[in-house]
Design a protein around this motif. Structure first.
Motif, short mmCIF file in Angstrom:
data_model
loop_
_atom_site.label_atom_id
_atom_site.label_comp_id
_atom_site.label_asym_id
_atom_site.label_seq_id
_atom_site.Cartn_x
_atom_site.Cartn_y
_atom_site.Cartn_z
N GLY A 33 33.61 21.06 67.94
CA GLY A 33 34.25 20.78 66.44
C GLY A 33 35.56 20.70 66.21
O GLY A 33 35.93 20.62 65.00
N LEU A 34 36.52 21.11 67.12
CA LEU A 34 38.02 21.33 66.81
C LEU A 34 38.73 20.10 66.89
O LEU A 34 39.81 20.05 66.33
CB LEU A 34 38.57 22.45 67.72
N PHE A 35 38.15 18.96 67.47
CA PHE A 35 38.83 17.82 67.59
C PHE A 35 38.35 16.64 67.32
O PHE A 35 36.87 16.55 67.53
CB PHE A 35 39.42 17.56 69.11
N MET A 36 38.61 15.64 66.66
CA MET A 36 37.90 14.40 66.22
C MET A 36 38.78 13.26 66.72
O MET A 36 39.93 13.00 66.64
CB MET A 36 37.79 14.30 64.77
N LEU A 37 38.13 12.16 67.23
CA LEU A 37 38.81 10.76 67.62
C LEU A 37 37.98 9.75 66.47
O LEU A 37 36.90 9.69 66.75
CB LEU A 37 38.62 10.40 69.24
N LYS A 38 38.96 9.27 65.84
CA LYS A 38 38.45 8.27 64.99
C LYS A 38 38.69 6.83 65.58
O LYS A 38 39.88 6.59 65.63
CB LYS A 38 39.08 8.26 63.45
N VAL A 39 37.83 6.08 66.01
CA VAL A 39 37.96 4.82 66.57
C VAL A 39 37.65 3.60 65.69
O VAL A 39 36.75 3.53 65.15
CB VAL A 39 36.96 4.68 68.02
N ILE A 40 38.67 2.78 65.66
CA ILE A 40 38.71 1.49 64.77
C ILE A 40 38.76 0.38 65.64
O ILE A 40 39.50 0.20 66.57
CB ILE A 40 40.01 1.53 63.92
N PRO A 41 37.91 -0.52 65.24
CA PRO A 41 37.37 -1.77 66.28
C PRO A 41 38.45 -2.87 66.02
O PRO A 41 39.04 -2.76 64.82
CB PRO A 41 36.06 -2.22 65.73
N THR A 42 38.56 -3.51 67.07
CA THR A 42 39.31 -4.81 66.95
C THR A 42 38.83 -5.75 65.58
O THR A 42 37.93 -5.64 65.32
CB THR A 42 39.63 -5.60 68.02
N LYS A 43 40.04 -6.07 64.80
CA LYS A 43 39.71 -6.87 63.58
C LYS A 43 40.35 -8.11 63.86
O LYS A 43 41.45 -8.29 63.87
CB LYS A 43 40.19 -6.18 62.33
N ILE A 44 39.58 -9.27 63.85
CA ILE A 44 40.01 -10.48 63.82
C ILE A 44 39.92 -11.36 62.36
O ILE A 44 38.57 -11.16 62.00
CB ILE A 44 39.28 -11.42 64.89
N PRO A 45 40.74 -11.68 61.61
CA PRO A 45 40.71 -12.02 60.62
C PRO A 45 39.79 -13.37 60.34
O PRO A 45 39.61 -14.15 61.33
CB PRO A 45 42.18 -12.41 60.15
N SER A 46 39.10 -13.46 59.30
CA SER A 46 38.18 -14.59 59.23
C SER A 46 38.83 -15.80 59.23
O SER A 46 38.20 -16.98 59.72
CB SER A 46 37.31 -14.59 57.82
N LYS A 47 39.97 -16.16 58.83
CA LYS A 47 40.61 -17.42 58.99
C LYS A 47 41.49 -17.52 60.22
O LYS A 47 42.12 -18.73 60.40
CB LYS A 47 41.61 -17.58 57.73
N TYR A 48 41.42 -16.54 61.35
CA TYR A 48 42.20 -16.62 62.26
C TYR A 48 41.90 -17.98 63.18
O TYR A 48 42.82 -18.76 63.51
CB TYR A 48 41.87 -15.56 63.37
N TYR A 49 40.71 -18.47 63.38
CA TYR A 49 40.30 -19.40 64.27
C TYR A 49 40.65 -20.83 63.38
O TYR A 49 40.96 -21.91 64.16
CB TYR A 49 38.90 -19.47 64.71
N GLN A 50 40.58 -20.66 62.38
CA GLN A 50 41.12 -21.95 61.45
C GLN A 50 42.66 -22.18 61.63
O GLN A 50 42.95 -23.24 61.78
CB GLN A 50 40.84 -21.82 59.70
N TRP A 51 43.50 -21.30 61.69
CA TRP A 51 44.69 -21.23 61.92
C TRP A 51 45.12 -21.73 63.20
O TRP A 51 45.97 -22.42 63.44
CB TRP A 51 45.32 -19.72 61.76
#
Length: 194
Positions: free
Chosen positions: A35-53
């Motif tokens: 319990g002395l260390f923590m890794l917070k993992v944030i997933p890849t975020k693809i914006p909702s308008k990315y494919y329209q762009w």
């Protein structure tokens, strides 16, 4: 006769290939066993308008903002847990979306990620070792370390279901539990120091 053969083949494939359903990845926190260390993992975020762009013509692309067009890659923040929890670093991970599982050494000097979100057992980063500063040490394909032949695992449309557990034995070695499609279990120990 040909139709019957095709129907039987399709039926057999339907039975053999099982469908997977994956929820959207979410930020996850993983802790060392002490319990002395923590890794917070944030997933890849693809914006909702990315494919329209991406599909837009050159003149229309200017209408999109950077927040519409910038993919934020999978990354992690590493913390030391004490009276005052402190962030040690934030780094990108090599996973395309995010890892499925992470284990952390009790001394915080290494961590190991397993698999990719929605694609277990496939790719170059089925197991990835990192040092305590988030630097990549080594990446492995399942072929590199499995005790079973790959075709002996349960295989679905997206994944090879190979792992039934993983943990650090000490700060320099891990144990992985493998389970094939016959529910046979084998445990293997791996030293993380070459």
């Amino acid at each position: 006769m040909k139709r019957i053969f095709i129907l039987l083949t399709l039926s057999a494939l339907t039975i053999i290939l099982q469908a997977d359903e994956w929820l959207s990845p979410e930020t996850k926190r993983y802790y060392s066993a002490n319990g002395l260390f923590m890794l917070k993992v944030i997933p890849t975020k693809i914006p909702s308008k990315y494919y329209q762009w991406r599909a837009a013509k050159r003149k229309k692309k200017a209408r999109f903002s950077p927040s519409d067009t910038t993919i934020i890659h999978c990354h992690a923040s590493f913390y030391k847990i004490a009276k005052d929890t402190s962030e040690i670093w934030t780094r990108n991970l090599i996973n395309s979306i995010m890892p499925m599982e992470v284990i952390i050494a009790n001394d915080g000097k290494s961590f190991v990620t397993f698999d990719n979100w929605s694609s277990l057992g496939y790719g170059l980063d089925v197991m990835v070792t990192y040092d305590g500063d988030g630097n990549l040490i080594k990446r492995y394909q399942l072929d590199d370390f499995t005790p079973f032949p790959l075709n002996s695992y349960m295989i679905t449309i997206t994944s090879i279901w190979w792992r039934c557990g993983c943990n650090y034995i000490d700060n320099n070695s891990i144990e992985i539990c493998f389970q094939n499609d016959q529910k046979t279990i084998k445990k293997r120990k791996y030293n993380l120091i070459n």
